[in-house]
Design a protein around this motif. Structure first.
Motif, PDB file in Angstrom:
ATOM      1  N   HIS A 183       0.826  -1.201   0.000  1.00 15.35           N
ATOM      2  CA  HIS A 183       0.000   0.000   0.000  1.00 15.35           C
ATOM      3  C   HIS A 183       0.864   1.256   0.000  1.00 15.35           C
ATOM      4  O   HIS A 183       0.523   2.264   0.613  1.00 15.35           O
ATOM      5  CB  HIS A 183      -0.947   0.011   1.212  1.00 15.35           C
ATOM      6  N   CYS A 197      -4.358   8.881  -1.830  1.00 14.56           N
ATOM      7  CA  CYS A 197      -5.132   8.787  -0.592  1.00 14.56           C
ATOM      8  C   CYS A 197      -5.111  10.084   0.215  1.00 14.56           C
ATOM      9  O   CYS A 197      -5.922  10.243   1.130  1.00 14.56           O
ATOM     10  CB  CYS A 197      -4.594   7.639   0.262  1.00 14.56           C
ATOM     11  N   CYS A 200      -8.448  11.697  -0.244  1.00 20.06           N
ATOM     12  CA  CYS A 200      -9.579  10.766  -0.326  1.00 20.06           C
ATOM     13  C   CYS A 200     -10.433  10.897   0.931  1.00 20.06           C
ATOM     14  O   CYS A 200      -9.917  11.024   2.057  1.00 20.06           O
ATOM     15  CB  CYS A 200      -9.089   9.332  -0.488  1.00 20.06           C
ATOM     16  N   LEU A 203      -9.957   8.212   3.899  1.00 18.46           N
ATOM     17  CA  LEU A 203      -8.714   8.120   4.656  1.00 18.46           C
ATOM     18  C   LEU A 203      -8.934   8.577   6.098  1.00 18.46           C
ATOM     19  O   LEU A 203      -9.516   9.631   6.357  1.00 18.46           O
ATOM     20  CB  LEU A 203      -7.632   8.975   3.999  1.00 18.46           C
ATOM     21  N   CYS A 217      -7.182   3.120   5.760  1.00 17.46           N
ATOM     22  CA  CYS A 217      -8.234   3.141   4.743  1.00 17.46           C
ATOM     23  C   CYS A 217      -9.536   2.640   5.365  1.00 17.46           C
ATOM     24  O   CYS A 217      -9.571   1.604   6.030  1.00 17.46           O
ATOM     25  CB  CYS A 217      -7.845   2.269   3.546  1.00 17.46           C
ATOM     26  N   SER A 222     -11.826  -1.282  -0.869  1.00 15.33           N
ATOM     27  CA  SER A 222     -10.419  -1.116  -1.186  1.00 15.33           C
ATOM     28  C   SER A 222      -9.579  -1.737  -0.075  1.00 15.33           C
ATOM     29  O   SER A 222      -9.859  -2.853   0.357  1.00 15.33           O
ATOM     30  CB  SER A 222     -10.099   0.376  -1.377  1.00 15.33           C
ATOM     31  N   HIS A 237     -11.350   5.678  -5.139  1.00 18.79           N
ATOM     32  CA  HIS A 237     -11.196   6.993  -4.518  1.00 18.79           C
ATOM     33  C   HIS A 237     -12.560   7.665  -4.379  1.00 18.79           C
ATOM     34  O   HIS A 237     -13.466   7.472  -5.197  1.00 18.79           O
ATOM     35  CB  HIS A 237     -10.246   7.843  -5.356  1.00 18.79           C
TER      36      HIS A 237
END
Length: 325
Positions: A183, A197, A200, A203, A217, A222, A237
């Motif tokens: 990741h 991220c 996003c 997050l 996350c 995801s 996203h």
């Protein structure tokens, strides 16, 4: 310099390679000691353990090593190495040692790993106990800074805290491991999209010093629950636009269920014909019942004759009174 022939090579080429470094007489003596080396192996291990002659190599100006293919159970690809030695002016060589060495295609045991280094990431199972090393550089005493000012201030105020916390070196090692993992920004998923991220909506940033680079996350579609780098990205996203043409259609959908219903009714069309015949049978039953009362209608006809007989009986006693008159 070491010169070896193939499995069927001759010793003449090896002798030529050393002609410029040793005297021809000494090179000939060392190269010609192949049979002496074979005899030494036979005396050491037996005749059936020696295979093809592989070649000769030179260790120093007065010694050479003859190699033979080993034929031993469990030693596939291993070789016999016999070291012979001589001196300038000698007419023969002597055997120094006979050893068994691995070849280029031999089966070898894996490299030895110390017991305290054999447990790798992912080996821990439920119920296992794995204590940290006594001098683990990733941990420091709990009274030292943990890297999170809020945690340090709160622990100091109420007098609580952990016995050990991660050191700056341990946090840096973890950050590098996360960044280089699945990741991180160099992951294949991150390379396939331009969105990251950092911006996003799914997050969840970390607290402390690591929160400047990493978060968790929260998107179940995801990397849900995994620590992701701010430079990591995926196709789920929060700013990903919907594809063109998606949503409700601008026209009425075609309902093919009507066709299915019509086909289902066409198959059992003969069944009602059989059912229509079933009520025809009970229609004859009342006819039989209507005949039943016809029989009792004759029963009263028989008693009507009984009075006739009685009238005849009463007619007979009328004769006796006629005689006295």
């Amino acid at each position: 310099m070491e010169t070896t022939d193939d499995a069927t090579g001759s010793t003449a080429q090896a002798a030529t390679a050393t002609a410029t470094e040793w005297s021809p007489e000494l090179a000939t003596v060392l190269t010609g000691a192949a049979e002496l080396a074979r005899t030494a192996i036979i005396e050491h291990s037996g005749d059936d353990t020696v295979g093809d002659y592989l070649g000769v190599g030179y260790e120093d100006p007065v010694s050479a090593t003859h190699r033979f293919l080993a034929r031993l159970p469990g030693y596939q690809g291993w070789q016999w190495a016999v070291v012979v030695a001589s001196y300038p002016g000698a007419d023969h060589a002597t055997v120094s040692e006979v050893v068994l060495v691995p070849g280029p295609e031999s089966l070898l045991a894996p490299q030895w790993v110390p017991w305290d280094q054999r447990v790798q990431a992912g080996d821990l199972s439920p119920g296992d106990l794995l204590a940290p090393l006594a001098d683990d550089l990733r941990l420091v005493p709990g009274y030292m800074s943990s890297g999170d000012p809020q945690v340090d201030e709160t622990a100091a105020e109420i007098g609580l805290g952990r016995r050990t916390v991660m050191s700056a070196w341990g946090r840096a090692e973890a950050a590098q491991r996360w960044r280089d993992g699945d990741h991180g920004p160099r992951a294949q998923m991150a390379q396939s999209t331009k969105r990251v991220c950092r911006d996003c909506g799914f997050l969840l940033p970390l607290a402390g010093s690591l929160g400047a680079m990493f978060g968790v996350c929260g998107n179940e579609m995801s990397a849900d629950g995994s620590i992701v780098d701010f430079e990591y990205g995926c196709g789920a996203h929060s700013d990903t636009p919907a594809p063109a043409g998606s949503g409700s259609p601008m026209y009425d959908p075609y309902d093919d269920g009507v066709l299915d219903v019509s086909e289902a009714l066409a198959a059992p069309s003969e069944v009602p014909a059989e059912v229509s015949e079933a009520p025809a049978e009970p229609s004859e039953v009342p006819a039989e019942v209507s005949e039943a009362p016809a029989e009792p209608s004759e029963v009263p006809a028989e008693p009507s004759e009984a009075p006739t007989e009685a009238s005849e009986v009463s007619a007979e006693p009328s004769d006796p009174p006629a005689e006295p008159s």
